[in-house]
Design a protein around this motif. Structure first.
Motif, PDB file in Angstrom:
ATOM      1  N   ASN A 104     -14.858  22.705  95.850  1.00 46.49           N
ATOM      2  CA  ASN A 104     -13.828  22.036  95.034  1.00 46.49           C
ATOM      3  C   ASN A 104     -14.220  22.504  93.418  1.00 46.49           C
ATOM      4  O   ASN A 104     -15.338  22.727  92.869  1.00 46.49           O
ATOM      5  N   ASP A 105     -13.292  22.443  92.562  1.00 46.06           N
ATOM      6  CA  ASP A 105     -13.399  22.814  91.453  1.00 46.06           C
ATOM      7  C   ASP A 105     -13.404  21.367  90.575  1.00 46.06           C
ATOM      8  O   ASP A 105     -12.835  20.334  90.823  1.00 46.06           O
ATOM      9  N   PRO A 106     -14.186  21.270  89.608  1.00 52.69           N
ATOM     10  CA  PRO A 106     -14.126  20.078  88.889  1.00 52.69           C
ATOM     11  C   PRO A 106     -13.168  19.935  88.247  1.00 52.69           C
ATOM     12  O   PRO A 106     -12.220  20.566  87.722  1.00 52.69           O
ATOM     13  N   VAL A 107     -12.614  18.460  87.629  1.00 55.22           N
ATOM     14  CA  VAL A 107     -11.378  18.120  87.331  1.00 55.22           C
ATOM     15  C   VAL A 107     -11.318  17.370  85.941  1.00 55.22           C
ATOM     16  O   VAL A 107     -12.453  16.372  85.902  1.00 55.22           O
ATOM     17  N   LEU A 108     -10.614  17.798  84.902  1.00 55.93           N
ATOM     18  CA  LEU A 108     -10.764  17.096  83.709  1.00 55.93           C
ATOM     19  C   LEU A 108      -9.989  15.869  83.503  1.00 55.93           C
ATOM     20  O   LEU A 108      -8.813  15.784  83.987  1.00 55.93           O
ATOM     21  N   LEU A 109     -10.668  14.840  83.200  1.00 59.46           N
ATOM     22  CA  LEU A 109     -10.158  13.456  83.306  1.00 59.46           C
ATOM     23  C   LEU A 109      -9.788  12.951  81.832  1.00 59.46           C
ATOM     24  O   LEU A 109      -8.894  11.883  81.970  1.00 59.46           O
ATOM     25  N   MET A 110     -10.439  13.449  80.941  1.00 57.81           N
ATOM     26  CA  MET A 110     -10.266  12.811  79.643  1.00 57.81           C
ATOM     27  C   MET A 110     -10.552  13.775  78.657  1.00 57.81           C
ATOM     28  O   MET A 110     -11.352  14.730  78.898  1.00 57.81           O
ATOM     29  N   ILE A 111      -9.828  14.050  77.621  1.00 59.00           N
ATOM     30  CA  ILE A 111      -9.827  15.134  76.637  1.00 59.00           C
ATOM     31  C   ILE A 111      -9.773  14.660  75.310  1.00 59.00           C
ATOM     32  O   ILE A 111      -8.788  13.876  74.978  1.00 59.00           O
ATOM     33  N   ASP A 112     -10.595  14.753  74.275  1.00 63.74           N
ATOM     34  CA  ASP A 112     -10.524  14.224  72.905  1.00 63.74           C
ATOM     35  C   ASP A 112     -10.109  12.771  72.658  1.00 63.74           C
ATOM     36  O   ASP A 112      -9.306  12.509  72.016  1.00 63.74           O
ATOM     37  N   GLY A 113     -10.728  12.103  73.503  1.00 65.08           N
ATOM     38  CA  GLY A 113     -10.473  10.454  73.641  1.00 65.08           C
ATOM     39  C   GLY A 113      -9.281  10.148  74.119  1.00 65.08           C
ATOM     40  O   GLY A 113      -8.887   8.878  74.093  1.00 65.08           O
ATOM     41  N   ARG A 114      -8.545  11.235  75.012  1.00 68.36           N
ATOM     42  CA  ARG A 114      -7.379  10.847  75.594  1.00 68.36           C
ATOM     43  C   ARG A 114      -7.321  10.820  77.258  1.00 68.36           C
ATOM     44  O   ARG A 114      -7.934  11.803  77.383  1.00 68.36           O
ATOM     45  N   PHE A 115      -6.902   9.921  77.827  1.00 68.02           N
ATOM     46  CA  PHE A 115      -7.100  10.039  79.291  1.00 68.02           C
ATOM     47  C   PHE A 115      -6.009  11.081  79.794  1.00 68.02           C
ATOM     48  O   PHE A 115      -4.779  11.128  79.046  1.00 68.02           O
ATOM     49  N   CYS A 116      -6.290  11.818  80.842  1.00 63.98           N
ATOM     50  CA  CYS A 116      -5.471  12.793  81.489  1.00 63.98           C
ATOM     51  C   CYS A 116      -4.809  11.926  82.731  1.00 63.98           C
ATOM     52  O   CYS A 116      -5.562  11.922  83.741  1.00 63.98           O
TER      53      CYS A 116
END
Length: 181
Positions: A100-112
């Motif tokens: 599986n690929d890792p998944v970005l859940l938050m970027i620069d203090g903001r939730f995805c």
């Protein structure tokens, strides 16, 4: 197996067979390498859990045949993990198929939020991980990633090298604004 008395035999079997099983697992780990319990991939995690179950089976064996069967299963787990690790290293196609690929859940203090929905990770799950990583403010957070093993990595600090997020799925919809904390 060891004693005629059931109570003594239960105690001896549990103790002796578990000790032999642990020594056997240590020997296999020394042969195969530290990767055996690394939890670097989802497959490694499955092997780690299965190994614990098989080791427990070794300690609960009621005869030498059951103990030997569990030892063979343990050997097979280590062998399969070794083969898969070698094939993964040589074949990118195989790697992409089983990993599986890792998944970005938050970027620069903001939730995805889209990624959170897709991965079924709640805001409270992420906030708990932020606390564990000693994050004091959402502004400190550069990225939060759900790793292939199910672990959540928190990256915070003044800046983030984009290479750190190489291979991480970014399922954000580019048009809407990310959810602010």
């Amino acid at each position: 197996m060891f004693f005629d008395d059931t109570t003594y035999d239960l105690i001896a079997r549990g103790t002796i067979l578990t000790a032999i099983g642990i020594v056997y697992v240590i020997a296999l780990t020394r042969i195969v390498g530290l990767r055996s319990f690394s939890k670097m991939t989802n497959f490694d995690f499955v092997i780690t859990v299965a190994s614990g179950t098989v080791l427990a089976g070794m300690g609960r064996a009621t005869d030498w045949q059951g103990f030997a069967q569990a030892a063979v299963v343990m050997f097979a787990l280590f062998a399969v993990q070794l083969v898969i690790a070698k094939v993964r290293k040589k074949s990118e196609t195989f790697e992409e198929t089983i990993q599986n690929d890792p998944v970005l859940l938050m970027i620069d203090g903001r939730f995805c939020t889209e990624a959170m929905s897709k991965t079924r990770v709640s805001r409270s799950d992420i906030i708990a991980k932020l606390r564990e990583s000693n994050t004091m403010s959402f502004d400190e957070v550069r990225a939060v990633v759900l790793e292939t093993t199910g672990d959540i990595s928190v990256m915070h600090g003044p800046n983030l090298d984009p290479a750190i997020l190489e291979g991480v799925d970014d399922v954000r919809d580019p048009s809407p604004e990310l959810q602010k904390p």
